[in-house]
Design a protein around this motif. Sequence first.
Motif, PDB file in Angstrom:
ATOM      1  N   SER A 362      25.909  34.055 -29.906  1.00 18.51           N
ATOM      2  CA  SER A 362      26.624  32.804 -30.209  1.00 18.51           C
ATOM      3  C   SER A 362      27.924  33.018 -30.976  1.00 18.51           C
ATOM      4  O   SER A 362      28.347  32.172 -31.762  1.00 18.51           O
ATOM      5  N   THR A 386      30.636  28.820 -29.467  1.00 14.72           N
ATOM      6  CA  THR A 386      29.703  28.829 -28.337  1.00 14.72           C
ATOM      7  C   THR A 386      28.291  28.398 -28.735  1.00 14.72           C
ATOM      8  O   THR A 386      27.471  28.117 -27.863  1.00 14.72           O
ATOM      9  N   PRO A 388      27.052  25.655 -29.665  1.00  6.07           N
ATOM     10  CA  PRO A 388      26.545  24.404 -29.114  1.00  6.07           C
ATOM     11  C   PRO A 388      25.868  24.544 -27.748  1.00  6.07           C
ATOM     12  O   PRO A 388      24.951  23.789 -27.430  1.00  6.07           O
ATOM     13  N   VAL A 389      26.319  25.505 -26.933  1.00  4.33           N
ATOM     14  CA  VAL A 389      25.707  25.642 -25.605  1.00  4.33           C
ATOM     15  C   VAL A 389      24.449  26.498 -25.655  1.00  4.33           C
ATOM     16  O   VAL A 389      23.747  26.621 -24.652  1.00  4.33           O
ATOM     17  N   ASN A 390      24.142  27.093 -26.799  1.00  2.00           N
ATOM     18  CA  ASN A 390      22.948  27.908 -26.942  1.00  2.00           C
ATOM     19  C   ASN A 390      21.835  27.164 -27.679  1.00  2.00           C
ATOM     20  O   ASN A 390      20.979  27.787 -28.295  1.00  2.00           O
ATOM     21  N   SER A 392      19.371  23.306 -27.574  1.00  2.45           N
ATOM     22  CA  SER A 392      18.953  22.186 -26.753  1.00  2.45           C
ATOM     23  C   SER A 392      19.898  21.006 -26.900  1.00  2.45           C
ATOM     24  O   SER A 392      20.229  20.580 -28.016  1.00  2.45           O
ATOM     25  N   GLY A 394      22.996  20.920 -26.268  1.00  4.19           N
ATOM     26  CA  GLY A 394      24.347  21.266 -26.693  1.00  4.19           C
ATOM     27  C   GLY A 394      25.307  21.415 -25.526  1.00  4.19           C
ATOM     28  O   GLY A 394      24.931  21.568 -24.374  1.00  4.19           O
ATOM     29  N   SER A 395      26.581  21.321 -25.828  1.00  5.88           N
ATOM     30  CA  SER A 395      27.642  21.545 -24.848  1.00  5.88           C
ATOM     31  C   SER A 395      28.922  21.814 -25.600  1.00  5.88           C
ATOM     32  O   SER A 395      29.083  21.452 -26.760  1.00  5.88           O
ATOM     33  N   ILE A 396      29.865  22.483 -24.929  1.00  2.00           N
ATOM     34  CA  ILE A 396      31.172  22.741 -25.537  1.00  2.00           C
ATOM     35  C   ILE A 396      32.053  21.509 -25.337  1.00  2.00           C
ATOM     36  O   ILE A 396      32.162  21.016 -24.230  1.00  2.00           O
TER      37      ILE A 396
END
Length: 396
Positions: A362, A386, A388-390, A392, A394-396
């Motif tokens: 991350s 990164t 946030p995408v790792n 549940s 989450g997204s960038i």
Amino acid sequence: MRKEQLEYGISRYGTPLYIFDLDILKEQTERIRKGLGRETGLCFAMKANPFLTETMASLVDRIEVCSKGEFEICRTLGIPPEKLLISGVLKKKEDITEILNYCGGRCVYTVESVRQFHYLAEWSDAHSTELRLYLRLTGGDQFGMDEATFRSIVGLINMSAFLKIEGIHYFTGTQKKSLERLRKEIGYVDGFLTKLKKEMNCDIRNLEYGPGIAVPYFEGKEPETFTDEGLAGLREMLSEMQWKGHVTVEMGRAFAAMCGYYLTSVCDVKTNGGKNYCIVDGGNHQLNYDGQIRGMHRPHLRMLPEEETGQERTWTVCGALCTVNDVLCSGISLPGVRTGRTLVFERAGAYSAMEGMALFLSHALPAVVSFQSEQGWKMLRGKTDTYPVNMSGGSI
């Protein structure tokens, strides 16, 4: 790039950092065009570095697009469809349909398989629109079609009212160091095109050829294909083909590599069992030289700030990842290594910013900036978390 410019980039944007020198990019592209001759078209495979796509669209004849995401980049940049070769081993029906609805017959499309052919044929029939196709001939791998399938597609196209064979697409790999290998490939394609005309009366007028020219990533290793003499040799091979038509040479790495710099700061130094280790804030998730395995080769690099003094020792440079494979270079002599100094890895303009294990541990994605003497500095992407995408949801 001068050290003053690199030092400015460090002070303004921090590390890790990618810098792309667009002046070098233009010089390299012009060198290639001159070496291959003005009669040869140039295509930039944007997968090598999508951040360079806008600049390269003004320097070359065509941009190769290999995914829906790459297409969206080109659409956002306003690159006209006439500049695009829609390629890629996988074309999902919903993706190629959206591209077709936008571009129609204004760009050209590769045919990788029978399934891809049917997608294009169905759309052209439904919209009564002519599509210009490049049939991809396999080099013996998963890409393209073998000769038998290729011939069957030619037969189907001959029965279509709206499909036109504009060319053949041939690419068999990258980092080719030998001109003799290119000679064998060109000889094979030449023979195939000649047979196709004789046996099926199929006169293909365009060849999109990816020579996969090797880049001199490491000190003391200069592939003959990358030199001016190598480019002249490739030009001669193409001119000697029995088949006569227009050739476009498609490359990514050869255009982009030399313009890139990857900057990473020394954050820790230690000695374990008599071996000196330099720990930097980047790693091999952000720097990838094709052919480098655990730092066995010495890339072109320098250290900033430059100093005349400092004891020279042999170092292994490691990144921030929790894996023994995170070695950027091993057994290299560097003077005055200490925390706060910055290692500048050169010739990092192709693939490094795209191919690494970006989400591992991350770590944030480095900032990406460009420099051009007339326009100065430009932020292409800010430092991006990164984590946030790792997790549940989450997204960038």
